[in-house]
Design a protein around this motif. Sequence first.
Motif, mmCIF file in Angstrom:
data_model
loop_
_atom_site.group_PDB
_atom_site.id
_atom_site.type_symbol
_atom_site.label_atom_id
_atom_site.label_comp_id
_atom_site.label_asym_id
_atom_site.label_seq_id
_atom_site.Cartn_x
_atom_site.Cartn_y
_atom_site.Cartn_z
ATOM 1 N N MET A 143 41.265 17.830 55.628
ATOM 2 C CA MET A 143 39.892 18.029 56.077
ATOM 3 C C MET A 143 39.754 17.735 57.569
ATOM 4 S SD MET A 143 38.419 19.398 53.593
ATOM 5 C CE MET A 143 36.803 19.542 54.312
ATOM 6 N N LEU A 144 40.509 16.780 58.093
ATOM 7 C CA LEU A 144 40.486 16.496 59.525
ATOM 8 C C LEU A 144 40.961 17.715 60.320
ATOM 9 C CD1 LEU A 144 40.120 14.363 61.800
ATOM 10 C CD2 LEU A 144 42.566 13.922 61.525
ATOM 11 N N ILE A 145 42.056 18.312 59.887
ATOM 12 C CA ILE A 145 42.569 19.517 60.553
ATOM 13 C C ILE A 145 41.580 20.667 60.408
ATOM 14 C CG2 ILE A 145 44.401 21.248 60.491
ATOM 15 C CD1 ILE A 145 46.287 18.902 59.650
ATOM 16 N N PHE A 146 41.020 20.823 59.204
ATOM 17 C CA PHE A 146 40.049 21.885 58.935
ATOM 18 C C PHE A 146 38.847 21.774 59.870
ATOM 19 C CE2 PHE A 146 36.420 23.658 56.644
ATOM 20 C CZ PHE A 146 36.909 24.884 56.224
ATOM 21 N N TYR A 147 38.310 20.556 60.013
ATOM 22 C CA TYR A 147 37.142 20.372 60.874
ATOM 23 C C TYR A 147 37.498 20.459 62.353
ATOM 24 C CZ TYR A 147 34.041 19.466 56.981
ATOM 25 O OH TYR A 147 33.285 19.598 55.842
ATOM 26 N N ALA A 148 38.743 20.155 62.730
ATOM 27 C CA ALA A 148 39.163 20.350 64.125
ATOM 28 C C ALA A 148 39.173 21.840 64.463
ATOM 29 C CB ALA A 148 40.540 19.737 64.348
ATOM 30 N N ILE A 149 39.661 22.657 63.530
ATOM 31 C CA ILE A 149 39.633 24.109 63.726
ATOM 32 C C ILE A 149 38.188 24.600 63.796
ATOM 33 C CG2 ILE A 149 40.235 26.334 62.690
ATOM 34 C CD1 ILE A 149 42.717 24.865 61.491
ATOM 35 N N LEU A 150 37.347 24.067 62.927
ATOM 36 C CA LEU A 150 35.920 24.411 62.940
ATOM 37 C C LEU A 150 35.299 24.088 64.294
ATOM 38 C CD1 LEU A 150 33.174 25.102 61.548
ATOM 39 C CD2 LEU A 150 33.105 22.718 60.843
ATOM 40 N N LEU A 151 35.611 22.920 64.824
ATOM 41 C CA LEU A 151 35.082 22.520 66.126
ATOM 42 C C LEU A 151 35.544 23.474 67.226
ATOM 43 C CD1 LEU A 151 33.333 20.316 67.370
ATOM 44 C CD2 LEU A 151 35.422 19.016 67.782
ATOM 45 N N TYR A 152 36.793 23.923 67.156
ATOM 46 C CA TYR A 152 37.289 24.902 68.110
ATOM 47 C C TYR A 152 36.449 26.184 68.056
ATOM 48 C CZ TYR A 152 39.933 28.808 69.907
ATOM 49 O OH TYR A 152 40.280 29.946 70.569
ATOM 50 N N PHE A 153 36.180 26.678 66.846
ATOM 51 C CA PHE A 153 35.386 27.901 66.706
ATOM 52 C C PHE A 153 33.972 27.721 67.251
ATOM 53 C CE2 PHE A 153 38.403 29.338 63.250
ATOM 54 C CZ PHE A 153 38.933 30.378 64.005
ATOM 55 N N VAL A 154 33.396 26.549 67.085
ATOM 56 C CA VAL A 154 32.059 26.291 67.631
ATOM 57 C C VAL A 154 32.102 26.370 69.155
ATOM 58 C CG1 VAL A 154 30.275 24.534 67.932
ATOM 59 C CG2 VAL A 154 31.241 24.944 65.668
ATOM 60 N N PHE A 155 33.089 25.707 69.775
ATOM 61 C CA PHE A 155 33.179 25.725 71.239
ATOM 62 C C PHE A 155 33.596 27.088 71.776
ATOM 63 C CE2 PHE A 155 33.629 20.986 70.896
ATOM 64 C CZ PHE A 155 32.424 20.713 71.522
ATOM 65 N N ALA A 156 34.289 27.882 70.963
ATOM 66 C CA ALA A 156 34.703 29.222 71.384
ATOM 67 C C ALA A 156 33.597 30.245 71.134
ATOM 68 C CB ALA A 156 35.967 29.636 70.644
ATOM 69 N N ASP A 157 32.442 29.768 70.691
ATOM 70 C CA ASP A 157 31.266 30.607 70.437
ATOM 71 C C ASP A 157 31.513 31.644 69.335
ATOM 72 O OD1 ASP A 157 28.594 31.009 70.933
ATOM 73 O OD2 ASP A 157 28.934 32.575 72.417
ATOM 74 N N LYS A 158 32.279 31.245 68.334
ATOM 75 C CA LYS A 158 32.505 32.066 67.128
ATOM 76 C C LYS A 158 31.655 31.460 66.009
ATOM 77 C CE LYS A 158 35.910 34.294 69.127
ATOM 78 N NZ LYS A 158 35.677 35.548 69.737
ATOM 79 N N ASN A 159 30.345 31.570 66.166
ATOM 80 C CA ASN A 159 29.426 30.833 65.318
ATOM 81 C C ASN A 159 29.432 31.276 63.855
ATOM 82 O OD1 ASN A 159 28.545 29.211 67.432
ATOM 83 N ND2 ASN A 159 27.131 30.786 68.119
ATOM 84 N N MET A 160 29.645 32.557 63.578
ATOM 85 C CA MET A 160 29.579 33.009 62.189
ATOM 86 C C MET A 160 30.746 32.469 61.376
ATOM 87 S SD MET A 160 27.169 34.399 60.842
ATOM 88 C CE MET A 160 27.036 34.432 59.086
ATOM 89 N N ILE A 161 31.968 32.548 61.923
ATOM 90 C CA ILE A 161 33.109 32.002 61.190
ATOM 91 C C ILE A 161 32.992 30.486 61.070
ATOM 92 C CG2 ILE A 161 34.703 31.774 63.127
ATOM 93 C CD1 ILE A 161 36.851 32.864 61.062
ATOM 94 N N ALA A 162 32.406 29.839 62.088
ATOM 95 C CA ALA A 162 32.188 28.394 62.028
ATOM 96 C C ALA A 162 31.224 28.045 60.896
ATOM 97 C CB ALA A 162 31.662 27.876 63.359
ATOM 98 N N MET A 163 30.198 28.841 60.699
ATOM 99 C CA MET A 163 29.252 28.585 59.604
ATOM 100 C C MET A 163 29.921 28.774 58.247
ATOM 101 S SD MET A 163 26.417 27.502 60.705
ATOM 102 C CE MET A 163 25.307 27.765 59.352
ATOM 103 N N TYR A 164 30.752 29.811 58.113
ATOM 104 C CA TYR A 164 31.488 30.007 56.859
ATOM 105 C C TYR A 164 32.403 28.825 56.584
ATOM 106 C CZ TYR A 164 30.059 34.938 56.755
ATOM 107 O OH TYR A 164 29.349 36.103 56.716
#
Length: 56
Positions: A12-33
């Motif tokens: 889950m730590l790795i999963f949320y780190a990837i999620l955080l990357y998508f948020v900062f990369a402005d990939k908001n839809m995949i981040a929401m999924y």
Amino acid sequence: MAGGSKVFSVFMLIFYAILLYFVFADKNMIAMYMMGIGMFGEALVNCIFTFRSKTK
């Protein structure tokens, strides 16, 4: 969380780190999924560990 599973916690730590990357990369839809999947996964694992027989 998750009955003390270290593997699940690291996953889950790795999963949320990837999620955080998508948020900062402005990939908001995949981040929401990913956020929805992560929250559901944590809730499901916690529910399983909560209702699992404690007779072991």
